[in-house]
Design a protein around this motif. Structure first.
Motif, PDB file in Angstrom:
ATOM      1  N   ALA A   1       4.480  11.855 -13.994  1.00  0.00           N
ATOM      2  CA  ALA A   1       5.162  11.143 -12.900  1.00  0.00           C
ATOM      3  C   ALA A   1       5.047  11.968 -11.619  1.00  0.00           C
ATOM      4  N   ARG A   2       4.238  11.469 -10.698  1.00  0.00           N
ATOM      5  CA  ARG A   2       4.156  12.045  -9.351  1.00  0.00           C
ATOM      6  C   ARG A   2       4.906  11.090  -8.435  1.00  0.00           C
ATOM      7  N   VAL A   3       5.938  11.601  -7.806  1.00  0.00           N
ATOM      8  CA  VAL A   3       6.841  10.752  -7.026  1.00  0.00           C
ATOM      9  C   VAL A   3       6.509  10.834  -5.541  1.00  0.00           C
ATOM     10  N   PHE A   4       6.490   9.669  -4.898  1.00  0.00           N
ATOM     11  CA  PHE A   4       6.376   9.573  -3.453  1.00  0.00           C
ATOM     12  C   PHE A   4       7.640   8.885  -2.935  1.00  0.00           C
ATOM     13  N   ARG A   5       8.173   9.400  -1.849  1.00  0.00           N
ATOM     14  CA  ARG A   5       9.380   8.835  -1.243  1.00  0.00           C
ATOM     15  C   ARG A   5       9.002   7.944  -0.057  1.00  0.00           C
ATOM     16  N   PHE A   6       9.557   6.728  -0.019  1.00  0.00           N
ATOM     17  CA  PHE A   6       9.364   5.889   1.159  1.00  0.00           C
ATOM     18  C   PHE A   6      10.134   6.516   2.315  1.00  0.00           C
ATOM     19  N   THR A   7       9.465   6.678   3.439  1.00  0.00           N
ATOM     20  CA  THR A   7      10.092   7.333   4.592  1.00  0.00           C
ATOM     21  C   THR A   7      10.863   6.365   5.476  1.00  0.00           C
ATOM     22  N   LYS A   8      10.726   5.076   5.198  1.00  0.00           N
ATOM     23  CA  LYS A   8      11.510   4.072   5.909  1.00  0.00           C
ATOM     24  C   LYS A   8      11.660   2.864   4.995  1.00  0.00           C
ATOM     25  N   PRO A   9      12.607   1.978   5.284  1.00  0.00           N
ATOM     26  CA  PRO A   9      12.828   0.834   4.400  1.00  0.00           C
ATOM     27  C   PRO A   9      11.537   0.067   4.155  1.00  0.00           C
ATOM     28  N   PHE A  10      11.282  -0.220   2.887  1.00  0.00           N
ATOM     29  CA  PHE A  10      10.049  -0.905   2.503  1.00  0.00           C
ATOM     30  C   PHE A  10      10.377  -1.861   1.367  1.00  0.00           C
TER      31      PHE A  10
ATOM     32  N   ALA B   1       0.029  10.375 -12.886  1.00  0.00           N
ATOM     33  CA  ALA B   1      -1.125  11.208 -12.548  1.00  0.00           C
ATOM     34  C   ALA B   1      -0.830  12.656 -12.911  1.00  0.00           C
ATOM     35  N   GLY B   2      -1.819  13.320 -13.480  1.00  0.00           N
ATOM     36  CA  GLY B   2      -1.642  14.709 -13.864  1.00  0.00           C
ATOM     37  C   GLY B   2      -1.798  15.691 -12.731  1.00  0.00           C
ATOM     38  N   SER B   3      -2.355  15.248 -11.602  1.00  0.00           N
ATOM     39  CA  SER B   3      -2.559  16.150 -10.464  1.00  0.00           C
ATOM     40  C   SER B   3      -2.116  15.475  -9.178  1.00  0.00           C
ATOM     41  N   ALA B   4      -1.787  16.293  -8.193  1.00  0.00           N
ATOM     42  CA  ALA B   4      -1.382  15.765  -6.894  1.00  0.00           C
ATOM     43  C   ALA B   4      -2.528  14.991  -6.244  1.00  0.00           C
ATOM     44  N   LYS B   5      -3.760  15.465  -6.420  1.00  0.00           N
ATOM     45  CA  LYS B   5      -4.915  14.793  -5.808  1.00  0.00           C
ATOM     46  C   LYS B   5      -5.107  13.390  -6.386  1.00  0.00           C
ATOM     47  N   GLN B   6      -5.017  13.274  -7.705  1.00  0.00           N
ATOM     48  CA  GLN B   6      -5.176  11.971  -8.331  1.00  0.00           C
ATOM     49  C   GLN B   6      -4.105  10.997  -7.848  1.00  0.00           C
ATOM     50  N   ALA B   7      -2.872  11.500  -7.706  1.00  0.00           N
ATOM     51  CA  ALA B   7      -1.777  10.650  -7.231  1.00  0.00           C
ATOM     52  C   ALA B   7      -2.008  10.228  -5.783  1.00  0.00           C
ATOM     53  N   GLU B   8      -2.446  11.167  -4.954  1.00  0.00           N
ATOM     54  CA  GLU B   8      -2.686  10.868  -3.546  1.00  0.00           C
ATOM     55  C   GLU B   8      -3.845   9.892  -3.386  1.00  0.00           C
ATOM     56  N   ASP B   9      -4.854  10.000  -4.248  1.00  0.00           N
ATOM     57  CA  ASP B   9      -5.980   9.061  -4.197  1.00  0.00           C
ATOM     58  C   ASP B   9      -5.497   7.633  -4.441  1.00  0.00           C
TER      59      ASP B   9
ATOM     60  N   ARG C   1      -2.488   2.193   0.133  1.00  0.00           N
ATOM     61  CA  ARG C   1      -2.214   2.103   1.579  1.00  0.00           C
ATOM     62  C   ARG C   1      -3.285   1.238   2.272  1.00  0.00           C
ATOM     63  N   LYS C   2      -4.541   1.411   1.878  1.00  0.00           N
ATOM     64  CA  LYS C   2      -5.622   0.614   2.470  1.00  0.00           C
ATOM     65  C   LYS C   2      -5.468  -0.862   2.115  1.00  0.00           C
ATOM     66  N   SER C   3      -5.054  -1.126   0.887  1.00  0.00           N
ATOM     67  CA  SER C   3      -4.894  -2.520   0.461  1.00  0.00           C
ATOM     68  C   SER C   3      -3.723  -3.197   1.165  1.00  0.00           C
ATOM     69  N   LEU C   4      -2.642  -2.454   1.381  1.00  0.00           N
ATOM     70  CA  LEU C   4      -1.440  -3.032   1.997  1.00  0.00           C
ATOM     71  C   LEU C   4      -1.482  -3.002   3.517  1.00  0.00           C
ATOM     72  N   GLY C   5      -2.304  -2.104   4.059  1.00  0.00           N
ATOM     73  CA  GLY C   5      -2.342  -1.958   5.513  1.00  0.00           C
ATOM     74  C   GLY C   5      -1.369  -0.908   6.007  1.00  0.00           C
ATOM     75  N   SER C   6      -0.307  -0.681   5.238  1.00  0.00           N
ATOM     76  CA  SER C   6       0.689   0.330   5.587  1.00  0.00           C
ATOM     77  C   SER C   6       1.452   0.716   4.328  1.00  0.00           C
ATOM     78  N   LEU C   7       1.684   1.998   4.154  1.00  0.00           N
ATOM     79  CA  LEU C   7       2.456   2.484   3.008  1.00  0.00           C
ATOM     80  C   LEU C   7       3.153   3.775   3.442  1.00  0.00           C
ATOM     81  N   PRO C   8       4.375   3.675   3.958  1.00  0.00           N
ATOM     82  CA  PRO C   8       5.064   4.852   4.508  1.00  0.00           C
ATOM     83  C   PRO C   8       5.675   5.731   3.426  1.00  0.00           C
ATOM     84  N   VAL C   9       4.845   6.526   2.771  1.00  0.00           N
ATOM     85  CA  VAL C   9       5.340   7.396   1.708  1.00  0.00           C
ATOM     86  C   VAL C   9       4.897   8.830   1.934  1.00  0.00           C
ATOM     87  N   ARG C  10       5.622   9.745   1.330  1.00  0.00           N
ATOM     88  CA  ARG C  10       5.276  11.158   1.305  1.00  0.00           C
ATOM     89  C   ARG C  10       5.935  11.758   0.063  1.00  0.00           C
TER      90      ARG C  10
END
Length: 309
Positions: free
Chosen positions: A6-15, A140-148, A154-163
């Protein structure tokens, strides 16, 4: 449907997004197999595999998605051998030396000829969006795989405010405090028998410990020498075990007997119903684990997060 990591990304604004809207966005980038002269393709596929057609599987407001990657495998040794054979034939026939630039051109030609018969390597990566919890969770077992995967989404949605989530104090500081007992271990956390210690100096070494009492003298001596704990095996609430690292990556997830028993109690004979039940149990458990873990690590730094008014 149990995630192994489990690689977690936090939405930085309401989504927020509905399953229908997400399905429509992903459909434009649905997976298509590699063409005869292509070496790589990726796209979205049904999480249920052959048992489903939808690109989004939703339950309880959690949206499960799957990214498939196909890569053509051409053995480098075979390519090298064919290039050398053709270069030697040219040298014998034309009485001249084949230079590197020409060999590179020969290599490209060999690759193109081999691609249609090349084997394909396929991999699926899963993730789920939890708008109500403000997170995207990637198996994802690695940060790179999760970020990929996040980047592709993000490309499919046009916007994905996560970190990635941030905490108020360095996780390695907290891990180290738990082991040397300068920081109280939260009641919900039980230490496992595995950890990784790292010397923070520029040329510092790494010590990996397995099968040990993490409060033993051997580990205490490493901590006294200034080493820091960068990975730690823990069990959360006697129900979920995993390896936690200093980047807040959760690996080797193992869900306990309680959840397995709850799944066994589900009266469902078909595979889709059991898949749905397992996904629901997993997301509910992770919805408790993620905020609890961030709190146990000193509290989440939400300074860059915009909450709803």
């Amino acid at each position: 449907m149990w995630f192994r990591n489990a690689r977690v990304f936090r939405f930085t604004k309401p989504f927020d997004i509905t399953a229908e809207a997400l399905e429509e966005k992903l459909l434009a980038d649905a997976f298509k197999p590699c063409g005869p002269q292509e070496t790589y393709r990726q796209g979205w596929v049904p999480p249920l595999g052959k048992r489903g057609e939808q690109l989004v599987h939703s339950a309880g407001g959690y949206h499960l998605i799957a990214l498939r990657k196909e890569e053509k495998i051409i053995p480098g040794a075979v390519v090298k051998e064919l290039v050398e054979e053709r270069a030697e034939a040219i040298e014998a026939e034309q009485g001249r030396k084949v230079r590197k630039k020409e060999k590179d051109e020969i290599k490209e030609q060999v690759m193109l000829e081999m691609l249609p018969q090349a084997f394909s390597k396929n991999r699926r990566s899963f993730a789920y969006l939890a708008p109500q919890d403000g997170v995207l969770v990637v198996d994802a077992g690695s940060a790179k795989q999760a970020e990929d995967l996040a980047s592709t989404l993000r490309k499919s949605l046009g916007s994905l405010p996560v970190r990635p989530p941030a905490v108020e104090q360095a996780p390695a500081f907290t891990f180290t405090g738990w082991l040397n007992e300068t920081i109280d271990l939260p009641a919900a956390i039980t230490l496992g028998n595995e950890c990784e210690l790292k010397d923070p100096s520029e040329d510092g070494g790494v010590v990996r410990c397995k099968g040990l009492d993490l409060h033993c003298d051997e580990i205490r001596n490493h901590l006294a020498a200034g080493m820091q704990v960068t990975k730690l095996a823990v069990t959360w609430d006697d129900n979920v075990s995993f390896m936690l690292d200093e980047e807040l990556g959760i690996r080797r997830l193992k869900f306990g007997e309680t959840l397995q028993d709850q799944l066994d109690d589900v009266e469902a004979d078909d595979a889709i119903a059991r898949f749905d039940a397992a996904f629901t149990l997993m997301t509910l458990e992770l919805s408790r684990l993620i905020p609890g873990l961030l709190e146990a690590l000193g509290g989440e730094d939400r300074s860059a997060i915009i909450d709803e008014a």
